[in-house]
Each structure stands twice: as structure tokens, then as C-alpha cells.
Design a protein around this motif. Structure first.
Motif, PDB file in Angstrom:
ATOM      1  N   ALA A  68       0.819  -1.079   0.334  1.00 45.10           N
ATOM      2  CA  ALA A  68      -0.095   0.291  -0.382  1.00 45.10           C
ATOM      3  C   ALA A  68       0.614   1.157  -0.274  1.00 45.10           C
ATOM      4  O   ALA A  68       0.482   2.332  -0.925  1.00 45.10           O
ATOM      5  CB  ALA A  68      -1.009   0.062   0.972  1.00 45.10           C
ATOM      6  N   ILE A  69       1.737   1.053   0.992  1.00 48.46           N
ATOM      7  CA  ILE A  69       2.407   2.635   0.203  1.00 48.46           C
ATOM      8  C   ILE A  69       3.036   2.923  -0.387  1.00 48.46           C
ATOM      9  O   ILE A  69       3.435   3.736  -1.199  1.00 48.46           O
ATOM     10  CB  ILE A  69       4.303   2.162   1.665  1.00 48.46           C
ATOM     11  CG1 ILE A  69       3.105   2.648   3.655  1.00 48.46           C
ATOM     12  CG2 ILE A  69       4.880   3.231   2.415  1.00 48.46           C
ATOM     13  CD1 ILE A  69       3.702   2.183   4.420  1.00 48.46           C
ATOM     14  N   VAL A  70       4.384   1.385  -0.991  1.00 47.17           N
ATOM     15  CA  VAL A  70       5.487   1.625  -1.928  1.00 47.17           C
ATOM     16  C   VAL A  70       3.776   2.354  -3.175  1.00 47.17           C
ATOM     17  O   VAL A  70       4.045   3.154  -3.986  1.00 47.17           O
ATOM     18  CB  VAL A  70       5.488   0.451  -2.877  1.00 47.17           C
ATOM     19  CG1 VAL A  70       6.375   1.263  -4.360  1.00 47.17           C
ATOM     20  CG2 VAL A  70       6.585   0.645  -1.527  1.00 47.17           C
ATOM     21  N   SER A  71       2.856   1.666  -3.436  1.00 51.90           N
ATOM     22  CA  SER A  71       1.703   2.203  -3.998  1.00 51.90           C
ATOM     23  C   SER A  71       1.853   3.382  -4.382  1.00 51.90           C
ATOM     24  O   SER A  71       1.157   4.240  -4.967  1.00 51.90           O
ATOM     25  CB  SER A  71       0.434   1.223  -4.527  1.00 51.90           C
ATOM     26  OG  SER A  71       0.483  -0.122  -4.424  1.00 51.90           O
ATOM     27  N   SER A  72       0.764   3.841  -2.551  1.00 53.81           N
ATOM     28  CA  SER A  72       0.895   5.454  -2.505  1.00 53.81           C
ATOM     29  C   SER A  72       1.946   6.086  -2.707  1.00 53.81           C
ATOM     30  O   SER A  72       1.679   7.149  -3.688  1.00 53.81           O
ATOM     31  CB  SER A  72       0.937   5.777  -1.371  1.00 53.81           C
ATOM     32  OG  SER A  72       0.225   6.709  -0.954  1.00 53.81           O
ATOM     33  N   LYS A  73       3.263   5.947  -3.401  1.00 55.74           N
ATOM     34  CA  LYS A  73       4.165   6.968  -3.310  1.00 55.74           C
ATOM     35  C   LYS A  73       4.864   6.527  -4.413  1.00 55.74           C
ATOM     36  O   LYS A  73       5.217   7.765  -5.453  1.00 55.74           O
ATOM     37  CB  LYS A  73       5.524   6.036  -3.037  1.00 55.74           C
ATOM     38  CG  LYS A  73       6.787   7.215  -2.939  1.00 55.74           C
ATOM     39  CD  LYS A  73       6.314   8.429  -1.769  1.00 55.74           C
ATOM     40  CE  LYS A  73       6.167   9.660  -2.745  1.00 55.74           C
ATOM     41  NZ  LYS A  73       6.475  10.965  -1.490  1.00 55.74           N
ATOM     42  N   VAL A  74       4.706   5.572  -5.296  1.00 58.93           N
ATOM     43  CA  VAL A  74       4.783   5.772  -7.163  1.00 58.93           C
ATOM     44  C   VAL A  74       3.931   6.516  -7.698  1.00 58.93           C
ATOM     45  O   VAL A  74       4.203   6.691  -8.917  1.00 58.93           O
ATOM     46  CB  VAL A  74       5.531   4.271  -7.154  1.00 58.93           C
ATOM     47  CG1 VAL A  74       6.548   4.093  -6.456  1.00 58.93           C
ATOM     48  CG2 VAL A  74       4.967   3.396  -7.527  1.00 58.93           C
ATOM     49  N   ILE A  75       2.192   6.228  -7.360  1.00 62.91           N
ATOM     50  CA  ILE A  75       1.571   6.759  -7.848  1.00 62.91           C
ATOM     51  C   ILE A  75       1.296   8.092  -9.031  1.00 62.91           C
ATOM     52  O   ILE A  75       1.918   8.694  -8.195  1.00 62.91           O
ATOM     53  CB  ILE A  75      -0.038   6.357  -7.608  1.00 62.91           C
ATOM     54  CG1 ILE A  75      -1.362   6.695  -8.715  1.00 62.91           C
ATOM     55  CG2 ILE A  75       0.035   7.940  -6.572  1.00 62.91           C
ATOM     56  CD1 ILE A  75      -2.761   6.778  -8.388  1.00 62.91           C
ATOM     57  N   TYR A  76       2.116   8.339 -10.460  1.00 62.71           N
ATOM     58  CA  TYR A  76       1.568   9.563 -10.943  1.00 62.71           C
ATOM     59  C   TYR A  76       3.704  10.042 -10.472  1.00 62.71           C
ATOM     60  O   TYR A  76       3.452  11.095  -9.967  1.00 62.71           O
ATOM     61  CB  TYR A  76       1.082  10.623 -10.205  1.00 62.71           C
ATOM     62  CG  TYR A  76      -0.609  10.034 -11.285  1.00 62.71           C
ATOM     63  CD1 TYR A  76       0.098  10.130 -12.275  1.00 62.71           C
ATOM     64  CD2 TYR A  76      -1.114   9.689 -10.168  1.00 62.71           C
ATOM     65  CE1 TYR A  76      -2.048   9.541 -13.347  1.00 62.71           C
ATOM     66  CE2 TYR A  76      -2.543   9.540 -10.576  1.00 62.71           C
ATOM     67  CZ  TYR A  76      -2.783   9.480 -12.281  1.00 62.71           C
ATOM     68  OH  TYR A  76      -4.004   9.235 -12.298  1.00 62.71           O
ATOM     69  N   SER A  77       4.825   9.520 -10.307  1.00 59.96           N
ATOM     70  CA  SER A  77       5.271   9.275  -9.948  1.00 59.96           C
ATOM     71  C   SER A  77       6.006  10.249  -8.760  1.00 59.96           C
ATOM     72  O   SER A  77       6.662  11.051  -8.346  1.00 59.96           O
ATOM     73  CB  SER A  77       6.620   9.825 -10.649  1.00 59.96           C
ATOM     74  OG  SER A  77       6.660   9.175 -12.321  1.00 59.96           O
TER      75      SER A  77
END
Length: 279
Positions: A68-77
Motif C-alpha cells: 500500500a505504501i509503495v503503491s501510494s508513493k509511486v502513483i503518478y511518480s
């Protein structure tokens, strides 16, 4: 109307016929709009910056938290105001969680957005933005931060402004990288001893848009949800709001809000008519 914000924006916000000015942008832009709108006492609805904390407790589902954290961090860079911007991890699981987080960040696929390989992340929006992210990471390193993953620009493409997914440790609460919005794929990580300490560290920031907690303990979740000074708190999920909710920031993250019933009401005016009837 077409034109730059400084020209068209000023004309709209200073106009006496404008009913409301709604902005999603930086704190600086929001301050300028408030100054201009004050001339006619025009209503403003501002969704500004964020510095979202993610709290990971020892009883959390660690795989879920990492994803969840990584997905949140890299969405739209990382160029979303909701993005997880700093992570606080309970000390007893810190090493294990950091290893998992580092592996997940290393696995992020960075490519041209127009490629057919379905990349996880692509370029930042401009040269100015990639320069800003790079400068913030370099400054953090000078202050003592250690780079676990990434930490440099990506040069494997002939065009675009790419920066590697970056994980930083050995950071302190008063560092710029913890206090100021990066708006890029950079994630600093710190330890905490107690939940109240994690909440205090999370609240120690001028922003108040989104936050999250990862825990399987209902009492911890409810305590954090009550004490975190943010307009939104996500529990065991990625930082991203539902359109039927109310998306609004506290502190310097804005005024008013968007989405859902209450967001629609931002664009309405209330009028009361008192009619006295006599037979």
C-alpha cells in the motif's frame, strides 16, 4: 479564458462576479489566491500540499503495508498530494519492514509512459520538478540521511525527467525531507517506540491532508484516527480517497474540500426567506 495563472488567475480571483475560486495546487498558490480574493471577499476552496505520514505498527500485516505504501508513493511518480511522504515504523519490526520495503521499491518498474510494458512509474512533470526532488535528496544526504534504494536521476531514457524510486533512512524529524513536501518518488523512514510518539511525530508538520495507519488492533486504529490532525486517515490501505467521501485538508493543506455531498455544498449558497402570513 486561456493564459498563465498569474494573468488569468488574478483576473478571475479579483473579479467581483466570481462566486467561488477552487484550486488544487501549492500552499504558495493558495496564499496568493486568498490575497487576491480578499478584495471582494470571494469564497475560496483550496486543496493544497500534503506531507502524509504512514504509521506501521508491529501488529500490522507487513506485506499489505509495504504494498500500500509503495503503491501510494509511486502513483503518478509521487506527484499526488495524497501520496505517502514519510513512514514511521515501530522499532521492533523496523529492520524486517525496511528490508521488505527496500525490495518492493527496488522492484518498481520505471519506463516511458507510452511504452507497452505497463510501467509502475514514469517521468516527473518538468525539469524544474526533477531538479527540486534531486536537490532535496542531496540536501538530506548532506544532513546525514542514508540512501537505501535509488537516490539519483534515471538516465536510461533519451527524453523525459525521470528520478529513481528512492528510500532514505537515518533521517531526523527536523530535516527538510521530513517536514517539506517532496512531490516525487522519495520515501524517508523513521522508527518509533509507542503509538503516541508516532502520532506526535506525524502531527509535527504544517500540513494536514492525508495520513494512514497499519495495524490489526481496533483500539490503536480508533485512537490514531481521533488524534491524527489530518483531514483523512486511511486504515490498512493505499492513500487515495473515494469520490463519495469528503476530501479536505487541515492546517496549511487547505480550506473547504471536494468530493461527495459536502464537496458539492462548497459550491452552494444558503438563503433563508422569512414570510409572515396573516389570514
Amino acid at each position: 479564458m486561456l493564459g498563465t495563472g498569474g494573468v488569468v488567475g488574478n483576473a478571475l480571483t479579483k473579479s467581483p462576479i466570481t462566486g467561488i475560486v477552487s484550486l488544487t495546487g501549492s500552499v504558495f498558490a493558495g496564499q496568493k489566491i486568498m490575497e487576491a480574493a480578499a478584495q471582494n471577499i470571494t469564497k475560496v476552496s483550496l486543496e493544497l500540499g500534503g506531507k502524509a505520514p504512514a504509521i506501521v505498527c508491529a501488529d500490522a500485516n507487513l506485506e499489505l503495508a509495504v504494498n500500500a505504501i509503495v503503491s501510494s508513493k509511486v502513483i503518478y511518480s509521487g506527484q499526488v498530494c495524497n501520496c505517502a511522504e514519510r513512514v514511521y515504523v515501530e522499532d521492533s519490526i523496523y529492520d524486517k519492514f525496511l528490508d521488505m520495503l527496500a525490495q518492493k521499491m527496488s522492484d518498481v518498474k520505471v519506463e516511458d509512459a507510452f511504452s507497452n510494458n505497463n510501467p509502475d512509474m514514469s517521468a516527473l512533470v518538468s525539469k524544474d520538478q526533477v531538479d527540486k526532488v534531486s536537490e532535496m535528496v542531496e540536501f538530506a544526504k548532506k544532513e546525514g540521511a542514508e540512501v537505501v534504494v535509488g537516490g539519483t536521476r534515471s538516465n536510461q531514457f533519451n527524453k523525459g525527467y525521470f528520478y529513481q524510486p528512492t528510500l532514505l533512512t537515518n533521517v531526523k524529524q527536523d530535516m527538510q525531507i521530513i517536514q517539506e513536501e517532496v512531490f516525487g518518488p522519495v520515501l524517508p523512514v523513521m522508527k518509533f517506540g509507542s503509538l503516541d510518539e508516532a502520532i506526535a511525530l506525524s502531527n509535527d508538520c504544517e500540513y494536514g491532508l492525508t495520513s494512514s495507519i497499519f495495524s490489526e488492533n481496533f483500539n490503536k486504529v480508533m485512537h490514531a484516527s481521533q488524534e491524527l490532525q489530518f483531514g483523512e486517515t486511511y486504515v490498512n490501505r493505499e492513500h487515495f480517497e473515494a469520490i463519495q467521501g469528503f476530501h479536505a485538508g487541515w492546517k496549511k493543506s487547505g480550506l473547504g474540500g471536494a468530493d461527495g455531498k459536502h464537496g458539492m455544498e462548497e459550491y452552494l449558497q444558503t438563503k433563508v426567506v422569512y414570510a409572515q402570513y396573516r389570514s
